[in-house]
Design a protein around this motif. Structure first.
Motif, PDB file in Angstrom:
ATOM      1  N   GLN A  53       0.836  -1.206   0.000  1.00  0.00           N
ATOM      2  CA  GLN A  53       0.000   0.000   0.000  1.00  0.00           C
ATOM      3  C   GLN A  53       0.867   1.251   0.000  1.00  0.00           C
ATOM      4  N   LYS A  54       2.121   1.140   0.442  1.00  0.00           N
ATOM      5  CA  LYS A  54       3.004   2.306   0.500  1.00  0.00           C
ATOM      6  C   LYS A  54       3.320   2.832  -0.898  1.00  0.00           C
ATOM      7  N   PHE A  55       3.056   2.025  -1.947  1.00  0.00           N
ATOM      8  CA  PHE A  55       3.224   2.512  -3.318  1.00  0.00           C
ATOM      9  C   PHE A  55       2.177   3.570  -3.660  1.00  0.00           C
ATOM     10  N   GLN A  56       1.115   3.662  -2.844  1.00  0.00           N
ATOM     11  CA  GLN A  56       0.037   4.608  -3.122  1.00  0.00           C
ATOM     12  C   GLN A  56       0.102   5.855  -2.247  1.00  0.00           C
ATOM     13  N   ILE A  57       1.107   5.915  -1.367  1.00  0.00           N
ATOM     14  CA  ILE A  57       1.241   7.029  -0.432  1.00  0.00           C
ATOM     15  C   ILE A  57       2.363   7.953  -0.896  1.00  0.00           C
ATOM     16  N   GLN A  58       2.219   9.227  -0.598  1.00  0.00           N
ATOM     17  CA  GLN A  58       3.270  10.193  -0.889  1.00  0.00           C
ATOM     18  C   GLN A  58       3.820  10.751   0.408  1.00  0.00           C
ATOM     19  N   ALA A  59       5.130  10.938   0.462  1.00  0.00           N
ATOM     20  CA  ALA A  59       5.804  11.575   1.587  1.00  0.00           C
ATOM     21  C   ALA A  59       6.874  12.496   1.004  1.00  0.00           C
ATOM     22  N   PRO A  60       7.235  13.568   1.702  1.00  0.00           N
ATOM     23  CA  PRO A  60       8.039  14.624   1.076  1.00  0.00           C
ATOM     24  C   PRO A  60       9.540  14.405   0.976  1.00  0.00           C
ATOM     25  N   TYR A  61      10.146  13.521   1.811  1.00  0.00           N
ATOM     26  CA  TYR A  61      11.607  13.460   1.872  1.00  0.00           C
ATOM     27  C   TYR A  61      12.127  12.082   1.465  1.00  0.00           C
ATOM     28  N   ARG A  62      12.987  12.055   0.434  1.00  0.00           N
ATOM     29  CA  ARG A  62      13.543  10.783  -0.017  1.00  0.00           C
ATOM     30  C   ARG A  62      14.720  10.382   0.863  1.00  0.00           C
ATOM     31  N   GLY A  63      14.685   9.129   1.320  1.00  0.00           N
ATOM     32  CA  GLY A  63      15.792   8.610   2.102  1.00  0.00           C
ATOM     33  C   GLY A  63      16.884   8.034   1.230  1.00  0.00           C
ATOM     34  N   PHE A  64      16.486   7.205   0.244  1.00  0.00           N
ATOM     35  CA  PHE A  64      17.465   6.574  -0.635  1.00  0.00           C
ATOM     36  C   PHE A  64      16.746   6.012  -1.862  1.00  0.00           C
ATOM     37  N   PRO A  65      17.482   5.789  -2.951  1.00  0.00           N
ATOM     38  CA  PRO A  65      16.866   5.225  -4.159  1.00  0.00           C
ATOM     39  C   PRO A  65      16.578   3.743  -3.991  1.00  0.00           C
ATOM     40  N   LEU A  66      15.710   3.204  -4.831  1.00  0.00           N
ATOM     41  CA  LEU A  66      15.374   1.784  -4.745  1.00  0.00           C
ATOM     42  C   LEU A  66      16.576   0.899  -5.055  1.00  0.00           C
ATOM     43  N   ALA A  67      17.556   1.432  -5.767  1.00  0.00           N
ATOM     44  CA  ALA A  67      18.760   0.657  -6.075  1.00  0.00           C
ATOM     45  C   ALA A  67      19.526   0.278  -4.817  1.00  0.00           C
ATOM     46  N   ALA A  68      19.293   0.985  -3.716  1.00  0.00           N
ATOM     47  CA  ALA A  68      19.989   0.692  -2.455  1.00  0.00           C
ATOM     48  C   ALA A  68      19.331  -0.447  -1.687  1.00  0.00           C
ATOM     49  N   VAL A  69      18.158  -0.885  -2.108  1.00  0.00           N
ATOM     50  CA  VAL A  69      17.420  -1.929  -1.376  1.00  0.00           C
ATOM     51  C   VAL A  69      17.957  -3.308  -1.755  1.00  0.00           C
ATOM     52  N   ASP A  70      18.485  -4.022  -0.772  1.00  0.00           N
ATOM     53  CA  ASP A  70      18.988  -5.381  -1.012  1.00  0.00           C
ATOM     54  C   ASP A  70      17.886  -6.419  -0.872  1.00  0.00           C
ATOM     55  N   VAL A  71      16.990  -6.210   0.103  1.00  0.00           N
ATOM     56  CA  VAL A  71      15.880  -7.139   0.328  1.00  0.00           C
ATOM     57  C   VAL A  71      14.615  -6.316   0.561  1.00  0.00           C
ATOM     58  N   LEU A  72      13.521  -6.695  -0.090  1.00  0.00           N
ATOM     59  CA  LEU A  72      12.222  -6.080   0.145  1.00  0.00           C
ATOM     60  C   LEU A  72      11.261  -7.142   0.637  1.00  0.00           C
ATOM     61  N   ILE A  73      10.695  -6.933   1.823  1.00  0.00           N
ATOM     62  CA  ILE A  73       9.714  -7.854   2.398  1.00  0.00           C
ATOM     63  C   ILE A  73       8.344  -7.193   2.334  1.00  0.00           C
ATOM     64  N   THR A  74       7.391  -7.843   1.683  1.00  0.00           N
ATOM     65  CA  THR A  74       6.046  -7.302   1.511  1.00  0.00           C
ATOM     66  C   THR A  74       5.005  -8.355   1.871  1.00  0.00           C
ATOM     67  N   GLU A  75       3.738  -7.938   1.873  1.00  0.00           N
ATOM     68  CA  GLU A  75       2.666  -8.865   2.228  1.00  0.00           C
ATOM     69  C   GLU A  75       2.117  -9.610   1.013  1.00  0.00           C
ATOM     70  N   ARG A  76       2.465  -9.161  -0.187  1.00  0.00           N
ATOM     71  CA  ARG A  76       2.033  -9.848  -1.416  1.00  0.00           C
ATOM     72  C   ARG A  76       3.142  -9.725  -2.455  1.00  0.00           C
ATOM     73  N   ALA A  77       3.045 -10.563  -3.481  1.00  0.00           N
ATOM     74  CA  ALA A  77       4.027 -10.496  -4.558  1.00  0.00           C
ATOM     75  C   ALA A  77       3.852  -9.204  -5.349  1.00  0.00           C
ATOM     76  N   LEU A  78       4.945  -8.622  -5.782  1.00  0.00           N
ATOM     77  CA  LEU A  78       4.889  -7.393  -6.564  1.00  0.00           C
ATOM     78  C   LEU A  78       4.452  -7.690  -7.996  1.00  0.00           C
ATOM     79  N   THR A  79       3.855  -6.714  -8.624  1.00  0.00           N
ATOM     80  CA  THR A  79       3.531  -6.839 -10.038  1.00  0.00           C
ATOM     81  C   THR A  79       4.818  -6.733 -10.854  1.00  0.00           C
ATOM     82  N   LYS A  80       4.743  -7.076 -12.115  1.00  0.00           N
ATOM     83  CA  LYS A  80       5.912  -6.978 -12.990  1.00  0.00           C
ATOM     84  C   LYS A  80       6.414  -5.539 -13.066  1.00  0.00           C
ATOM     85  N   GLN A  81       5.487  -4.584 -13.124  1.00  0.00           N
ATOM     86  CA  GLN A  81       5.878  -3.177 -13.175  1.00  0.00           C
ATOM     87  C   GLN A  81       6.581  -2.752 -11.894  1.00  0.00           C
ATOM     88  N   GLU A  82       6.041  -3.150 -10.741  1.00  0.00           N
ATOM     89  CA  GLU A  82       6.647  -2.789  -9.461  1.00  0.00           C
ATOM     90  C   GLU A  82       8.037  -3.391  -9.311  1.00  0.00           C
TER      91      GLU A  82
END
Length: 253
Positions: free
Chosen positions: A209-238
């Motif tokens: 659901q966090k893909f649908q929320i906006q917040a003002p300050y970026r912490g880091f790019p997605l390239a920095a993420v080594d592991v992503l844990i979610t409650e469902r499988a991501l779509t191909k686009q995500e």
């Protein structure tokens, strides 16, 4: 039958007002209907303007326009949070040095740790949960308490974090998009940016659901993420937003 449907809709709308978001499973349990009926109800309620349909349920029309408080977030997705925390727990190894973020899901992780490790945190609630763990060496970052986010901050914390080679930093995203991971406070975003540089592994634990929320300050790019844990499988686009080396873990699988 019509009256029953109207009463069912009233209950779903009441819950939506209270929780801001409901999954199909939430609706099935709350009003005692089948999955197909719950889906039809979501379609009808979204068409009537009662909420906005999502991949897994329905959210209030104001969802994503403001960041809910920590106490409000504690009420949401309890089963999903527990499952994601359990998945994150599998990545903690005895003797490791970890940072655990000020996330409600990661509070559940803190409550579940039962091996000898060193934990750094700036979260008030994590500190309380970990303080009773005799096997955990707890390091709490100090400073002024942000009462809304329930974390401590002072500029000196960034220097402290840069000196530590964390085995992993467990981070809870406020918002995510193709451009990166975002947070509601500039000082907290600075903490996350520093961790993304200091940790050997960056583990983001977040509902989709966090893909649908906006917040003002970026912490880091997605390239920095080594592991992503979610409650469902991501779509191909995500999935395409992330770097090729990112590992995706779905809670319960």
């Amino acid at each position: 039958m019509t009256m029953y449907r109207e009463k069912r809709f009233e209950e779903i709308k009441r819950l939506l007002t209270e929780r801001k978001e409901l999954s199909i499973e939430d609706i099935m349990q709350a009003v005692g209907v089948s999955r197909d009926t719950a889906r039809r109800d979501v379609v009808a309620l979204a068409a009537s303007g009662a909420g906005r349909r999502t991949r897994g349920g329905i959210v209030s029309l104001t969802f994503g326009h403001t960041v809910p408080s920590y106490s409000e977030r504690l009420k949401l997705f309890s089963k999903e949070k527990t499952a994601m925390a359990r998945q994150a727990l599998s990545l903690i190894k005895p003797g490791g040095v970890y940072f655990i973020d000020d996330s409600t899901t990661l509070l559940k992780l803190s409550q579940s740790i039962d091996v000898p490790v060193t934990i750094y945190t700036h979260s008030l609630d994590n500190a309380i949960a970990l303080a009773v763990k005799s096997d955990v060496t707890l390091r709490v970052l100090g400073g002024k308490l942000n009462h809304h986010g329930r974390f401590f901050f002072q500029p000196e914390n960034l220097t402290t974090l840069r000196r530590i080679a964390f085995d992993a930093a467990f981070i809870g995203a406020t918002a995510m998009s193709a451009a990166g991971v975002y947070f509601p406070y500039a000082d907290d975003a600075d903490v996350k940016a520093t961790l993304a540089q200091a940790a050997r592994q960056v583990i983001v634990v977040s509902e989709t659901q966090k893909f649908q929320i906006q917040a003002p300050y970026r912490g880091f790019p997605l390239a920095a993420v080594d592991v992503l844990i979610t409650e469902r499988a991501l779509t191909k686009q995500e999935r395409g937003w992330f770097a090729g080396q990112t590992q995706f873990m779905v809670a319960g699988q």
